[in-house]
Design an enzyme around this catalytic site. Structure first.
Site, PDB file in Angstrom:
ATOM      1  N   LYS A 157      37.836  35.225  38.052  1.00 50.61           N
ATOM      2  CA  LYS A 157      38.921  34.406  37.514  1.00 50.61           C
ATOM      3  C   LYS A 157      40.109  34.504  38.473  1.00 50.61           C
ATOM      4  O   LYS A 157      40.236  35.546  39.113  1.00 50.61           O
ATOM      5  CB  LYS A 157      39.193  34.876  36.106  1.00 50.61           C
ATOM      6  CG  LYS A 157      40.562  35.488  35.871  1.00 50.61           C
ATOM      7  CD  LYS A 157      40.863  35.754  34.480  1.00 50.61           C
ATOM      8  CE  LYS A 157      42.296  35.469  34.210  1.00 50.61           C
ATOM      9  NZ  LYS A 157      43.263  36.299  34.930  1.00 50.61           N
ATOM     10  N   LYS A 160      53.958  40.311  29.589  1.00 49.38           N
ATOM     11  CA  LYS A 160      54.179  41.422  30.517  1.00 49.38           C
ATOM     12  C   LYS A 160      55.474  42.119  30.109  1.00 49.38           C
ATOM     13  O   LYS A 160      56.363  41.498  29.529  1.00 49.38           O
ATOM     14  CB  LYS A 160      54.369  40.894  31.941  1.00 49.38           C
ATOM     15  CG  LYS A 160      53.219  40.053  32.467  1.00 49.38           C
ATOM     16  CD  LYS A 160      52.165  40.910  33.095  1.00 49.38           C
ATOM     17  CE  LYS A 160      51.050  40.081  33.704  1.00 49.38           C
ATOM     18  NZ  LYS A 160      49.803  40.827  33.809  1.00 49.38           N
ATOM     19  N   ASP A 188      47.092  32.667  32.972  1.00 50.48           N
ATOM     20  CA  ASP A 188      46.598  33.986  33.387  1.00 50.48           C
ATOM     21  C   ASP A 188      45.831  34.689  32.258  1.00 50.48           C
ATOM     22  O   ASP A 188      44.833  35.365  32.509  1.00 50.48           O
ATOM     23  CB  ASP A 188      47.797  34.851  33.821  1.00 50.48           C
ATOM     24  CG  ASP A 188      47.368  36.174  34.439  1.00 50.48           C
ATOM     25  OD1 ASP A 188      46.437  36.165  35.266  1.00 50.48           O
ATOM     26  OD2 ASP A 188      47.961  37.220  34.098  1.00 50.48           O
ATOM     27  N   HIS A 233      36.647  39.342  32.391  1.00 54.16           N
ATOM     28  CA  HIS A 233      36.303  40.759  32.216  1.00 54.16           C
ATOM     29  C   HIS A 233      36.497  41.241  30.784  1.00 54.16           C
ATOM     30  O   HIS A 233      35.951  42.258  30.392  1.00 54.16           O
ATOM     31  CB  HIS A 233      37.044  41.646  33.239  1.00 54.16           C
ATOM     32  CG  HIS A 233      38.473  41.911  32.925  1.00 54.16           C
ATOM     33  ND1 HIS A 233      39.488  41.059  33.251  1.00 54.16           N
ATOM     34  CD2 HIS A 233      39.080  42.952  32.315  1.00 54.16           C
ATOM     35  CE1 HIS A 233      40.644  41.566  32.854  1.00 54.16           C
ATOM     36  NE2 HIS A 233      40.425  42.714  32.285  1.00 54.16           N
ATOM     37  N   HIS A 287      41.001  35.022  28.661  1.00 51.39           N
ATOM     38  CA  HIS A 287      40.751  36.205  27.832  1.00 51.39           C
ATOM     39  C   HIS A 287      41.001  35.943  26.348  1.00 51.39           C
ATOM     40  O   HIS A 287      40.182  36.275  25.500  1.00 51.39           O
ATOM     41  CB  HIS A 287      41.650  37.372  28.253  1.00 51.39           C
ATOM     42  CG  HIS A 287      41.560  37.709  29.714  1.00 51.39           C
ATOM     43  ND1 HIS A 287      40.397  37.652  30.416  1.00 51.39           N
ATOM     44  CD2 HIS A 287      42.503  38.117  30.601  1.00 51.39           C
ATOM     45  CE1 HIS A 287      40.616  38.019  31.677  1.00 51.39           C
ATOM     46  NE2 HIS A 287      41.887  38.304  31.808  1.00 51.39           N
ATOM     47  N   GLU A 325      51.214  43.970  27.435  1.00 51.45           N
ATOM     48  CA  GLU A 325      51.170  44.876  28.594  1.00 51.45           C
ATOM     49  C   GLU A 325      52.576  45.401  28.847  1.00 51.45           C
ATOM     50  O   GLU A 325      53.545  44.657  28.693  1.00 51.45           O
ATOM     51  CB  GLU A 325      50.702  44.117  29.837  1.00 51.45           C
ATOM     52  CG  GLU A 325      49.289  43.600  29.725  1.00 51.45           C
ATOM     53  CD  GLU A 325      48.859  42.909  31.003  1.00 51.45           C
ATOM     54  OE1 GLU A 325      48.380  43.588  31.911  1.00 51.45           O
ATOM     55  OE2 GLU A 325      49.033  41.674  31.093  1.00 51.45           O
ATOM     56  N   ARG A 354      37.131  38.709  56.394  1.00 53.16           N
ATOM     57  CA  ARG A 354      37.429  38.159  57.726  1.00 53.16           C
ATOM     58  C   ARG A 354      37.820  39.224  58.742  1.00 53.16           C
ATOM     59  O   ARG A 354      37.773  39.016  59.937  1.00 53.16           O
ATOM     60  CB  ARG A 354      38.545  37.128  57.610  1.00 53.16           C
ATOM     61  CG  ARG A 354      37.989  35.744  57.292  1.00 53.16           C
ATOM     62  CD  ARG A 354      39.054  34.731  57.273  1.00 53.16           C
ATOM     63  NE  ARG A 354      40.164  35.179  56.418  1.00 53.16           N
ATOM     64  CZ  ARG A 354      41.246  34.473  56.170  1.00 53.16           C
ATOM     65  NH1 ARG A 354      41.401  33.305  56.725  1.00 53.16           N
ATOM     66  NH2 ARG A 354      42.190  34.924  55.376  1.00 53.16           N
ATOM     67  N   LYS A 408      34.428  44.305  27.932  1.00 53.58           N
ATOM     68  CA  LYS A 408      35.090  45.465  27.321  1.00 53.58           C
ATOM     69  C   LYS A 408      34.272  45.935  26.120  1.00 53.58           C
ATOM     70  O   LYS A 408      33.823  45.114  25.318  1.00 53.58           O
ATOM     71  CB  LYS A 408      36.502  45.083  26.861  1.00 53.58           C
ATOM     72  CG  LYS A 408      37.505  44.971  28.001  1.00 53.58           C
ATOM     73  CD  LYS A 408      38.892  44.664  27.454  1.00 53.58           C
ATOM     74  CE  LYS A 408      39.884  44.402  28.554  1.00 53.58           C
ATOM     75  NZ  LYS A 408      40.568  45.573  29.077  1.00 53.58           N
TER      76      LYS A 408
HETATM   77  C1  BG6 Z   1      43.907  39.869  34.334  1.00 52.01           C
HETATM   78  C2  BG6 Z   1      45.243  39.228  34.498  1.00 52.01           C
HETATM   79  O1  BG6 Z   1      42.907  38.908  34.188  1.00 52.01           O
HETATM   80  O2  BG6 Z   1      43.931  40.721  33.189  1.00 52.01           O
HETATM   81  C3  BG6 Z   1      46.320  40.287  34.645  1.00 52.01           C
HETATM   82  O3  BG6 Z   1      45.227  38.396  35.652  1.00 52.01           O
HETATM   83  C4  BG6 Z   1      46.268  41.242  33.478  1.00 52.01           C
HETATM   84  O4  BG6 Z   1      47.603  39.687  34.729  1.00 52.01           O
HETATM   85  C5  BG6 Z   1      44.870  41.769  33.269  1.00 52.01           C
HETATM   86  O5  BG6 Z   1      47.162  42.291  33.744  1.00 52.01           O
HETATM   87  C6  BG6 Z   1      44.786  42.570  31.978  1.00 52.01           C
HETATM   88  O6  BG6 Z   1      43.541  43.210  31.903  1.00 52.01           O
HETATM   89  P1  BG6 Z   1      43.371  44.541  31.053  1.00 52.01           P
HETATM   90  O7  BG6 Z   1      41.918  44.830  31.178  1.00 52.01           O
HETATM   91  O8  BG6 Z   1      44.247  45.569  31.665  1.00 52.01           O
HETATM   92  O9  BG6 Z   1      43.788  44.190  29.662  1.00 52.01           O
END
Ligand code: BG6
Length: 490
Positions: free
Chosen positions: A149, A340, A236, A179, A241, A217, A50, A183
């Site tokens: 996502k 996290k 999330d 994603h 995933h 993480e 935008r 990987k």
């Molecule tokens: C994302 C989440 O889809 O994946 C994030 O929204 C997360 O919260 C991330 O940190 C983790 O991805 P990766 O590739 O770092 O494991």
């Protein structure tokens, strides 16, 4: 040496062009693909958002992002110029029909080439952007749309988005990103399972005791806290995933790598996931939230402090016990955990085989541990198989676990491409195998929704855990109840 197959000329429109995803992931991924010569002819990358930016303003933003997000030795002026020459910028507002002229003009300059609309925006814009493309006659037979996502917030919202986008694009033109499927190590799961005959006879109840999946993480929620507070770890990370990882571990062998062959097997796993009822929530699910602590000696604030002191019951950690109701996996639990601000960034899938049925070894050396196959997703991607061996020595018979340990980086000695590099190329090639089909997303939401509803109706509490730990004590109890423990023991 990696083999780069060039893709046909394309126009890639990135909606949400100035956002975090475009800058942190998409542009660096495109930089690498352009550098390796995979992007040919006069393929174009058109940033759309935008903001009233000139092309030069936009290029300056992209250059800064590349310098920030590429490894220092990866950024080279000459390569950047090759990418820069392909980039354009156009102002566009999903909700203002008159604000599409710029994009229409740019796209009409090229013939009937592959056209990809990448929606790196909030899910609320997916429907309106798809509609805008359709109303402006921008959807051609060779058009594709990529949805980032999160695809909605629950089953209902995901269904609504799928309907809206489905009115403008056919299902085979819709690419829903997870994603994790891009990987390298996740792909290696397919190779490990289906390019080796060793494991298949053992890949089932009777041989496997249980499976553990950890996606830990060390980072906190950071700048996304407002968004994250409405979402939580289950939506999330688990709904997408981790369930995708469960599918790849648990699915039957597809007859080929054809996209529908793989996705037909994955959906069967999702449909066989036992719903977690409100009665069993307390013994099969754990929610946690981090409090202040230290990670690698650095003090970090708690989640609620990051939220500015507001109270919140959003989980930043979740652990679950899943059961898959089919012949292969009956009574083989899958334990999953993600969070996290845990001790380290550490993701792995552990397949633990059963104990030997009878030990022939003297009791004092009895320490016979079950075999484990460990697939490390990050860091140090690889595969490890733990076996029992006799410790060398002239007397006694001491056993100890040893590992056949394969590090992919050492073995292949190349840079591991980011998941987005592969995913972008797959979209451009028109191969949806690594993307989620509508039925998968909806089945995963239905399963996740029942847990979220159960947590709310039973008021299941969110346990706190100290940042830098491996999560709340409830997560250990979850396995302890079944006489098991998380690996590596922490
Ligand atoms: C994302 C989440 O889809 O994946 C994030 O929204 C997360 O919260 C991330 O940190 C983790 O991805 P990766 O590739 O770092 O494991």
């Amino acid at each position: 040496m990696a083999n780069f197959i060039p893709v046909d000329e394309f126009d890639l429109i990135i909606f949400g062009a100035t956002g975090d995803l475009a800058m942190r992931k998409l542009m660096p991924a495109l930089y690498h693909r352009v550098r390796d010569g995979q992007v040919t002819g006069d393929s174009r990358i058109i940033g759309a958002s935008r903001g009233a930016l000139s092309r030069d303003d936009y290029l300056a933003t992209v250059e800064t992002a590349l310098r920030d997000h590429l490894r220092e030795d990866d950024f080279q002026d000459e390569e950047w110029h090759k990418l820069r020459d392909r980039i354009d910028y156009v102002q566009c507002d999903a909700f203002a029909p008159e604000a599409w002229d710029g994009l229409v003009n740019i796209l009409n300059q090229s013939g009937n080439r592959v056209r990809v609309a990448y929606l790196a925006t909030a899910p609320g814009l997916f429907g309106p952007i798809a509609k805008g493309m359709s109303q402006n006659a921008l959807v051609t037979e060779s058009s594709r749309i990529v949805l980032e996502k999160p695809l909605g917030h629950d089953y209902e919202s995901a269904y609504a988005i799928n309907e809206q986008v489905g009115e403008c694009f056919a299902e085979n033109q819709i690419y829903r990103i997870d994603h994790y499927l891009g990987k390298e190590t996740v792909q290696n799961l397919l190779a490990l399972r289906f390019a080796n005959s060793l494991f298949e006879p053992l890949w089932r109840r009777g041989s496997i005791d249980h499976v553990q999946i950890t996606v830990a993480e060390d980072l906190g929620v950071g700048g996304r806290i407002e968004f994250y507070d409405k979402v939580g770890a289950l939506r999330d990370m688990v709904q997408n995933h981790i369930l995708q990882l469960v599918c790849l571990v648990a699915m039957e062998s597809p007859s080929s790598l054809h996209h529908d062959a793989v996705r037909n097997e994955k959906i069967k796993v999702l449909q066989a996931l036992r719903p977690i009822s409100a009665d069993s929530l307390r013994t099969t699910t754990v929610r946690g939230q981090y409090t202040a602590g230290a990670i690698r000696s650095e003090t970090v604030p708690g989640y609620m402090e990051e939220l500015g002191g507001s109270a919140s019951a959003t989980e930043t950690f979740v652990a679950l016990k899943l059961e898959i109701d089919n012949w292969r996996w009956s009574n083989v639990p899958f334990y999953i955990r993600t969070g996290k601000r845990l001790k380290a960034k550490h993701s792995e899938i552990v397949v633990q085989f059963q104990e030997v049925p009878h030990s022939i070894f003297p009791e004092q050396t009895f320490n016979v541990q079950p075999n484990r196959l460990i697939m490390r997703l990050q860091p140090d991607e690889g595969v490890k198989l733990s076996l029992m061996a006799k410790e060398p020595g002239p007397g006694g018979f001491d056993l100890r676990p040893v590992a056949l340990d394969l590090s992919f980086e050492e073995t292949f000695g190349i840079r591991y491409p980011d998941a987005y590099e592969r995913l972008l190329m797959e979209v451009l090639r028109g191969n949806p195998a690594l993307f989620m089909r509508r039925d998968e997303v909806e089945a995963a939401w239905q399963w996740a929704d029942s847990i979220i509803e159960g947590w709310s109706s039973t008021k299941q509490k969110v346990e706190s855990y100290v940042a830098g730990s491996w999560g709340p004590s409830g997560a250990s109890l979850l396995l302890d109840r079944d006489g098991r423990a998380w690996l590596p023991e922490t």
